[in-house]
Each structure stands twice: as structure tokens, then as C-alpha cells.
Design an enzyme around this catalytic site. Structure first.
Site, PDB file in Angstrom:
ATOM      1  N   ARG A 107      39.725  82.561  26.384  1.00  0.00           N
ATOM      2  CA  ARG A 107      40.619  81.549  25.996  1.00  0.00           C
ATOM      3  C   ARG A 107      40.956  81.296  27.552  1.00  0.00           C
ATOM      4  O   ARG A 107      41.604  82.293  28.369  1.00  0.00           O
ATOM      5  CB  ARG A 107      41.637  81.934  25.270  1.00  0.00           C
ATOM      6  N   HIS A 134      38.102  73.671  20.969  1.00  0.00           N
ATOM      7  CA  HIS A 134      38.499  74.695  20.237  1.00  0.00           C
ATOM      8  C   HIS A 134      37.739  74.893  19.050  1.00  0.00           C
ATOM      9  O   HIS A 134      38.087  74.591  17.871  1.00  0.00           O
ATOM     10  CB  HIS A 134      40.033  74.672  19.599  1.00  0.00           C
ATOM     11  N   GLN A 137      38.269  77.382  15.916  1.00  0.00           N
ATOM     12  CA  GLN A 137      39.346  76.810  14.917  1.00  0.00           C
ATOM     13  C   GLN A 137      38.807  75.763  13.734  1.00  0.00           C
ATOM     14  O   GLN A 137      38.827  75.927  12.750  1.00  0.00           O
ATOM     15  CB  GLN A 137      40.617  76.078  15.677  1.00  0.00           C
ATOM     16  N   ASP A 225      48.419  68.357  14.928  1.00  0.00           N
ATOM     17  CA  ASP A 225      48.343  69.505  16.026  1.00  0.00           C
ATOM     18  C   ASP A 225      50.001  69.228  16.888  1.00  0.00           C
ATOM     19  O   ASP A 225      50.223  68.157  16.946  1.00  0.00           O
ATOM     20  CB  ASP A 225      47.194  69.610  16.818  1.00  0.00           C
ATOM     21  N   CYS A 266      46.450  73.742  13.122  1.00  0.00           N
ATOM     22  CA  CYS A 266      45.680  74.966  13.497  1.00  0.00           C
ATOM     23  C   CYS A 266      46.881  75.793  13.827  1.00  0.00           C
ATOM     24  O   CYS A 266      46.469  77.268  13.932  1.00  0.00           O
ATOM     25  CB  CYS A 266      44.908  74.700  14.767  1.00  0.00           C
ATOM     26  N   ARG A 294      40.224  82.183  10.123  1.00  0.00           N
ATOM     27  CA  ARG A 294      39.719  82.325  11.622  1.00  0.00           C
ATOM     28  C   ARG A 294      39.178  83.598  11.376  1.00  0.00           C
ATOM     29  O   ARG A 294      38.300  83.793  12.215  1.00  0.00           O
ATOM     30  CB  ARG A 294      40.975  82.549  12.252  1.00  0.00           C
TER      31      ARG A 294
HETATM   32  N1   CP Z   1      45.242  78.147  16.162  1.00  0.00           N
HETATM   33  C1   CP Z   1      45.179  79.269  17.228  1.00  0.00           C
HETATM   34  O1   CP Z   1      44.331  79.017  17.991  1.00  0.00           O
HETATM   35  O2   CP Z   1      46.351  79.868  17.313  1.00  0.00           O
HETATM   36  P1   CP Z   1      46.809  80.925  18.604  1.00  0.00           P
HETATM   37  O3   CP Z   1      47.070  79.851  19.817  1.00  0.00           O
HETATM   38  O4   CP Z   1      48.018  81.685  18.102  1.00  0.00           O
HETATM   39  O5   CP Z   1      45.585  81.549  18.880  1.00  0.00           O
HETATM   40  N1  NVA Z   2      46.293  72.049  21.021  1.00  0.00           N
HETATM   41  C1  NVA Z   2      46.681  73.366  21.163  1.00  0.00           C
HETATM   42  C2  NVA Z   2      46.155  74.315  20.341  1.00  0.00           C
HETATM   43  C3  NVA Z   2      46.746  75.539  20.054  1.00  0.00           C
HETATM   44  C4  NVA Z   2      45.936  76.647  19.349  1.00  0.00           C
HETATM   45  C5  NVA Z   2      46.999  73.580  22.674  1.00  0.00           C
HETATM   46  O1  NVA Z   2      45.662  73.805  23.328  1.00  0.00           O
HETATM   47  O2  NVA Z   2      47.814  74.226  22.972  1.00  0.00           O
END
Ligand code: CP
Ligand code: NVA
Length: 308
Positions: A107, A134, A137, A225, A266, A294
Site C-alpha cells: 500500500r 484500490h 476493494q 467513500d 469501502c 476482503r
Molecule cells: N477499505 C480499506 O482498504 O480499509 P483500510 O484502509 O482499513 O485497509
Molecule cells: N479513498 C480512500 C480509501 C481508503 C480505503 C483513501 O485513499 O484514503
């Protein structure tokens, strides 16, 4: 090499296989304790590195638990604790990690970190979120929709708010799983034209509609989101909130979608901002199924990456 970098960069037949496998693996271990290992142990003897340059709850825990259920071992690494955060190149990091582990999940911020990691790693790399996409997700979201409503093919999804990284992966999924999309949000936060074009080129209808009520009409799924993603500056928060307020998903807006429309997010959510608690905790919401899935879908993604 089966890297899982993005939904549009993965074969549609393989994506379908991953969803089917996730459902089968979920069913096979239904009702068992979370820490119980699966009857099959396809990751036995495998070591998986989970690298986080941004915070995470779901991605971190679901990958870790998923690997253990399949008999593998994990190593959770924070980018800032690694030499990667202190000047070592991504290419060198990728080559070194490939000598120790069998699979890398990362990530990160800029997408180029992910693609460079994949270019230089000699083991598969999985995208655990970048500023731009992502995919894990949205694989969980497709799985969740199909569990509740059957095939997503031909259905209509409305994205409300910021045309961000999660929205981008939804557009990729629209192309690959053959559903249509409407985006509703302020013009300044439209999804990337490249991704809208990609879904349209695949024959899908993608509509940009500034009126949220019109946008959700005939929707089978309404998605929200956060209004401020991890890569957005905190100084932009007030401006973004002002622009996005008309796109809040609340009970009134949901009355304009189809009667059996689902709601997804998400998570993490900001209750009372992009969505109200009434919707999050209401009968159309499947947010915790999404979170659970997930785990199952990422197990299937890891198996696909490793060919096990
Ligand atoms: N939805 C998601 O990716 O959550 P986290 O940021 O907690 O991993
Ligand atoms: N759009 C959000 C998703 C988190 C899982 C971010 O990137 O922070």
C-alpha cells in the site's frame, strides 16, 4: 508473473475465476473460528510481505489472517521503518525482498512505486491501494454484490462524491465485469477521463450527472467513500467538504434508487459526512459484508498470483 496490479490489467476470465474461488473458499469455512486453518493449505511454506506506507485496518488484518488460514507466514512492514523510507531505491528493495519472500503486497502513495516494485520483483506483487486505484476493494465489492443480488453484469452502479482511487477501480471493474456506472459529484472531482474512457471503450455506459437524485434513479447499487482520502492534504478538507456536501448519501437520496438497491462503502466511513448512520446501519447497507469479503477475495487473489 501474475502480479495483481489493477483490475483493468487482469484478464476478465481470471477475474471471474478469482470471484468464484473466493465464494467457494468462503462457503467451505463457514461457521469455523477465524483462526482455524483451511482444509487445503495452498500457502504452506510461503512467506508474504505486507508493506504499508499508509494506515490500514481492513487491508492489513484481512491479508494477514488470509495468509495464515491458507498455511502461510506473513511479515507486516511499515514503509517508514524500512530503508525504502530512507533513500534505498524501490528497484533494489524489490530485488532484495524477492530473495526472502514469495509474495509482496504493498500500500503506497504514488502508483509508480507499485509499478516499479512489480517491474523489479521476481515474485508477484499485489496492489493494496495507491493514490490512483484500490483493486482488492472492488473485487470484494463485486463479490458482495453477487452474493446478495446475483450477477453484476448489466447492473447499474452509482458512485457519489469524489472520483477517487476507489471510484477508479470501480470503473475498471465496470469494463471487466460488464456493468454500467453513473458518477455524481462536483466537476472538480470527476474521475480520471482515461478511466471513464476505458469503461466506455469496453462498451459500458458511464454517465456524469451533477444532480445526485437523478444520478441514483434506477441504480442497483449506490456507493460512497470518504471526502478526504489519505493522499489528500488536510488543508483541502474544508473546500472539499463544501463541494461534496450535496452528494451525501442519506435516507432521502436512497429513496430515489431502486427499491432493492444496495449501499456500499469501502470504509473507514465518516458518519454524518459522506453517508449518514441511518444508511450505514440500514437494511440496504452491506458494508460489513464488504469488509469481510476482503479476506475471502484476497485469499483467492493470492492463490491466483502464486498459481497454487
Ligand atoms: N477499505 C480499506 O482498504 O480499509 P483500510 O484502509 O482499513 O485497509
Ligand atoms: N479513498 C480512500 C480509501 C481508503 C480505503 C483513501 O485513499 O484514503
Amino acid at each position: 508473473m501474475n502480479h495483481f496490479l489493477d483490475i483493468h490489467r487482469t484478464d476478465a476470465g481470471d477475474l471471474r475465476g478469482i470471484i468464484d474461488n473466493s465464494l467457494a473458499m468462503k462457503t467451505a469455512r463457514a461457521g469455523r473460528p477465524k483462526g482455524a486453518v483451511d482444509s487445503e493449505q495452498p500457502l504452506a511454506g510461503h512467506m508474504v510481505a505486507l508493506i504499508f506506507e499508509k494506515p490500514s485496518t481492513r487491508t492489513r488484518v484481512s491479508f494477514d489472517v488470509g495468509v495464515r488460514q491458507m498455511g502461510g507466514e506473513t511479515m507486516v512492514l511499515s514503509g517508514s521503518d524500512m530503508q525504502l523510507g530512507h533513500g534505498e531505491t524501490i528497484a533494489d528493495t524489490a530485488r532484495v525482498l524477492s530473495r526472502y519472500v514469495d509474495l509482496i503486497m504493498i500500500r503506497t502513495f504514488d502508483e509508480s512505486v507499485l509499478t516499479e516494485m512489480a517491474e523489479y520483483a521476481s515474485v508477484p506483487v499485489i496492489n493494496g491501494l495507491t493514490d490512483r486505484t484500490h483493486p482488492c476493494q472492488i473485487m470484494a465489492d463485486v463479490m458482495t454484490f453477487e452474493e446478495h443480488r446475483g450477477p453484476i453484469k448489466g447492473k447499474h452502479v452509482t458512485w457519489c462524491g469524489d472520483g477517487n482511487n476507489v471510484c477508479a477501480s470501480f470503473l475498471h471493474a465496470a469494463a471487466q465485469f460488464e456493468f454500467d456506472m453513473t458518477f455524481t459529484g462536483p466537476m472538480q472531482l470527476d474521475p480520471e477521463p482515461e478511466f471513464v474512457g476505458l469503461a466506455r471503450k469496453a462498451g459500458r455506459s458511464v454517465t456524469i450527472e451533477r444532480d445526485a437524485v437523478k444520478a441514483v434513479t434506477h441504480s442497483d447499487l449506490v456507493v460512497a467513500d470518504t471526502w478526504v482520502s489519505m493522499h489528500d492534504s488536510q488543508s483541502s478538507k474544508e473546500r472539499r467538504h463544501n463541494m461534496l456536501r450535496p452528494y451525501q448519501v442519506n435516507a432521502e437520496l436512497m429513496t430515489h434508487a431502486k427499491n432493492d438497491a444496495l449501499f456500499m462503502h469501502c470504509l473507514p466511513a465518516h458518519r454524518g459526512e459522506e453517508v449518514t448512520s441511518e444508511v450505514m446501519d440500514g437494511p440496504q447497507s452491506v458494508i460489513f459484508d464488504e469488509a469481510e469479503n476482503r479476506l475471502h477475495v484476497q485469499k483467492a487473489i493470492m492463490r491466483w498470483c502464486l498459481g497454487v
